[in-house]
Structure formats: C-alpha cells, structure tokens
Design an enzyme around this catalytic site. Sequence first.
Site, PDB file in Angstrom:
ATOM      1  N   ASP A   1       5.874  31.740   3.264  1.00 51.51           N
ATOM      2  CA  ASP A   1       5.521  31.996   1.818  1.00 51.51           C
ATOM      3  C   ASP A   1       4.788  30.674   1.396  1.00 51.51           C
ATOM      4  O   ASP A   1       5.170  29.621   1.769  1.00 51.51           O
ATOM      5  CB  ASP A   1       7.128  31.814   1.044  1.00 51.51           C
TER       6      ASP A   1
ATOM      7  N   GLU B   1       1.092  33.288   3.893  1.00 48.75           N
ATOM      8  CA  GLU B   1       0.630  33.563   2.647  1.00 48.75           C
ATOM      9  C   GLU B   1       0.017  32.391   2.234  1.00 48.75           C
ATOM     10  O   GLU B   1       0.591  31.223   1.924  1.00 48.75           O
ATOM     11  CB  GLU B   1       1.781  33.925   1.616  1.00 48.75           C
TER      12      GLU B   1
END
Length: 619
Positions: free
Chosen positions: A269, A306
């Site tokens: 993330d 990400e």
Amino acid sequence: MSAQKRDETGRLQFGAWPVDGGVRFRVWAPRVRELAVVLKNPSRRVIPMRRGANDIFETTVEGAGPGTDYVYLLDGERERPDPVSRWQPAGVHGPSRVVAPDAYPWRDRGWNGLALEDYIIYELHTGTFTPEGTFDALVAKLPYLRGLGITALEPMPIAQFPGERNWGYDGAYPYAPQSSYGGPGGFKRFVDACHQAGLAVVLDVVYNHLGPEGSYLGDFAPCFSERYRGPWGDALNFDGPDSDGVRRFFIENALYWLAEYHVDALRLDAIHGIFDFSARHFLQELGERFHAEAARLGRRAFLIAESDLDDVRVIKPVEAGGYGLDAQWNDAFHHALHAALTGDRHGYFADYGGLADLRKALVEGFVYDGRYSVFRRRRHGSSSADRPGRQFVVFTQNHDQVANALGGKRAATLLSAGQQKLAAMLLMCAPGLPMLFMGQEFGATTPFVYFTSFHDPKLARAVSEGRKKEYAHFPPGERFIDPQSPEAFEVSRLDWDEASRPAHDAMLAFHRELVALRRRLRCLANCRKDLTRAEYDEAQRWIRIERMDPSGERALLLCNLAAGTREIPVSPGRDGVLNLALFGADDGAGRAPLEIAPERTSVALPGPCGALYIGGPRP
C-alpha cells in the site's frame, strides 16, 4: 524486529512459538528496562524475561501452549499485546493468543504459483463481499469467481484493526488476521481453497504506517521517525537510529505471509508514504529478501506496489538502479479512461482527458514522464516506456477510486451500459495485468464508501469531521455518509440479488466472455507492449488498439467513445479476415460488421461501444 532471524526452515523467530513442553516468547524492546510475559489463562502468571544482545527479551514457559492468552508487562507498569501477535481474538486492546503455525493441514503441496502474465486480479473487501463477511464465506464464492475467469484474488488488508468495520488500512497488528473475519485458521482455509481452485492470492499489506488505535509497537521500540511526516501522521522509522529493527519487523512480515500463509503476492500500500534515504532503500531490501525466500520455497511470488510517484525506479531491476519490485498499480490508465468517458476534471482528473493520454497509458504505462502536472503544479513522473506490460496493473475501478475519487459511486451509476462494456474491453485488451473491483462484472450499483468503527471517541470524531471536510472538494450534491456509522458499512455490502436481474446478468455474461477471450488469446494475454499499437482521433472520439503475438495471432479493438456513429479506419492487411469476437454497446444499439476483409478501409460503429476482432495468419 531488530536482529529478527529465521531458522533453516524460514520460520519467524519472534513472537510466541510453541516448543516441546511449552512456548518460547521473544521480543525486541529497546525502549523497555524490564519485561515480563503475563499468561492470562487458565490463571494469571507473570514470568520475567531475560534481556539478551540487541535488546532482545526471551523466555520459555513450560506448560503453556496453543490457545494460551498472554500480554507483555513493560517495566512493571503497562500491559501490552505482542507486537508480533499471530492472533488478537479480543481485538486490538485485548491479549494475544498463542498459535501453532504448523498445525494447519495444508492441501496445496502441488501449488507453486502462477506466472505474473497470467494474473487477472479481482480486488475485494472481505467484510462486504458476502453477507457473512468472513474468510469462509469467501471460499463459498470461489466457484463463481472461477466461472468469471479470475486467476488471482486480492483481499484488502486483513491485519487486525479496531472494531469490526474497517477498510483494513488502520491495521494495528500486521501479523494477526482479523478475528471478525475468521482469524488465522479462516485465512489459511481461504488461501488453501484458492490454490486448490487454481487461484493465486494477492494480499494487500500496509508498510507505510500503523493504525491510529491499538498499535503499541512504539512502546517497545522507536518505530516512528521524528524527521518525516506522512499523510497518516508520523512516518515509520526506516532510516533513523534503531531503524534496522523496524525494517526487519516489516520484512519479516512479508516473509511470514509467504511462508506461513502461502500467499502468492503482496500488494504494498502507498509506498510513497515510505520515507527512506539510506543507501539501500527499504523496498530494495524487501524485494531481495522476499524473492530469495520464494526461491527457497520453490514458489513464484511477487511484490506489487501502489505508488502515486510514477517513478520507474520502483519496478526497474536492482542492477539497473531500481528497487526491483515486480509490478505496480498504474493509476494513469484509470484516470485517463475515466476522464475521457465522463468529462470529469475535479481533483487529479484535471491532468487527464484527451485520448492521447489514454493511448500513452496503454502503450507506455505512465502518462506523466516529466511533463508538467496542473494538479500538482510541478513536473511529475518518469518514463516507463521500456518496462514490460506485466509490470502494470490496470483497472477501471478499485476501492480508492470508487470511494475517494467518486464519493462512493460505481461506474454503473455514472456510465451507460455501452460505456461500461467499452471500458471493460479496453481493460482486458490492455497489455498490462487487468484488475476488477468486486461487483463491477455485473454492473453493481451499491456504493462503496469509507467506513470505520474506532472505539476512541476523540479519534472517531476526528475521522468523521475530517472525512466530511473532504467532501467539500467533491462535485455538488454528493451525499456524505459518516464513516463511523454502521450505515457506511451496510450500504457498501454487495447486493448479490442484483447480479441475477436481467441487465446485470447480461453484463456478467459479457464479462465472462471477455475474460475468456483474454485468457484464450495469446495476443491479448502476452503483456507485450512492444507488440501493441494504438491510434486515435480526438475530434471523432475513437481509439483503435491492435494486439499481436509472435505466433501471428492478432486482435483489433475498435472503440467509439462518441454518442453517435463513427467511421473508424482499418487496415487489416494481407493476413486474412478478422472476425468479430465480441461487441459491447448499449441495449438496442446497432451492430458491428461480422468480419473485416482485407479490402475494407473503415468500420462504422454506433457509440458508445467497442468491437473486438480476432484473426491470424492464413493457414
């Protein structure tokens, strides 16, 4: 954590580990003078721990075993759960529970993973994907997902978070699967069932911050940096004093999911929230250790980032000056397509809109490669033109884009059926790795909004007020739902009855056929950007994509983004007829020609729609 080691079997050596006749407890705690382990059942026992080298505390407790609940007593004053807890059955503030990591009877011994090029990803939220909201309920949905043609499932983060309603990015215990979802046993059953069904598992993990409630790692060690501040508060300490232990805490976590839970890939993330200016970046070290462990296990396993940096170093090999991660989400594909279809220019969509951007996202990857960004008010990004297509995860929806960019609205409430099908065809015909967000395959109209269930009243109030302020930047008329309210969670649940209604059932059938074509045709599945051509006409609002394969197989996707009929030029060449494989348009719209012969120079398509043609060399 600091000096965390792994034995010859690759198993985690910190936390609680059952041994012959008892349990060994081990923790790194440089901020603690004295440490004891407190057993909670069957009766309270306090056992002092020995301080060893590198501030490692350790003891073995006879008579303890799996199922024993425990906490650590810090300096005789504060009781805290284990930072490396494998299970928090009573939540983030409750005791940790000893788990026997080898007890689960795995049945996936023949599984060694899929090639990255074969990933067709399906992102889901465990709590809202099914009415039950559990790992076992996910298992019951695997036949449906296999029938859709998915090859990899990506649950949003499952690390133990406060309460029972959360996206998962507020995890406080990175090693403990969420108890309300089914805990360690439930997640192992899910991964095992996926592998038996031929599906890979991509686990979303958070290494850029810890949740704001229930995380006590800072009581044990200097896990936060005083030099950097990220979007979620103080950044994690990846390059300051005592940072070796913090780095190892998260690297060991990645290896833990790989070895103990058999996951096939990790989605990292928001790596732009990882601040590290040391000579060997945390991500590089993570990648090297993770890939070495996968090789030792004889498995194919991947790291997918990400990042909003559009920095090609993330996916470049280490020997070429990169971090060596396997792939990253490509937001540019989503932004360019969304802006082109909707005309939306709020927020970061102001940087997109033309078909030139969509073409660039298809054939290169990053749209911003050093050019000026209006949204950021500076130059942004680097060129990814030389990176292979398998390094770009592309999507038309995901949890962030639905909730954070569109106020919870799904594409089915913003786009016509023809536009949804056109977008899906561009997605599945792109040379990247396609990803669907749960429910989009049947045109789900249920919103997906941000939801939490913090227990701390001050934190809960701050989250609600902060989210409400964010809605001031949305287009007028967007309804605000308080993320702390049960309603936010309930409205985000998928409505599976919707999938059987006529229009939705037709959309589902379309996606099944489209995914089957992606899997069957090498020219669509080969991820070859170098064998992808794209041309467009901005004024006429069409884009034409050609995908090829060394075998001679080829596909031609014609897309009309306009509302009326458009003549799209074609040049099929000398290799024979191209046959219509799939047509996607609004109900009642016109049709496309069934074939494109060598002498044809254009195709008239109603709009908005897409038409996919396939062919190959003459026999």
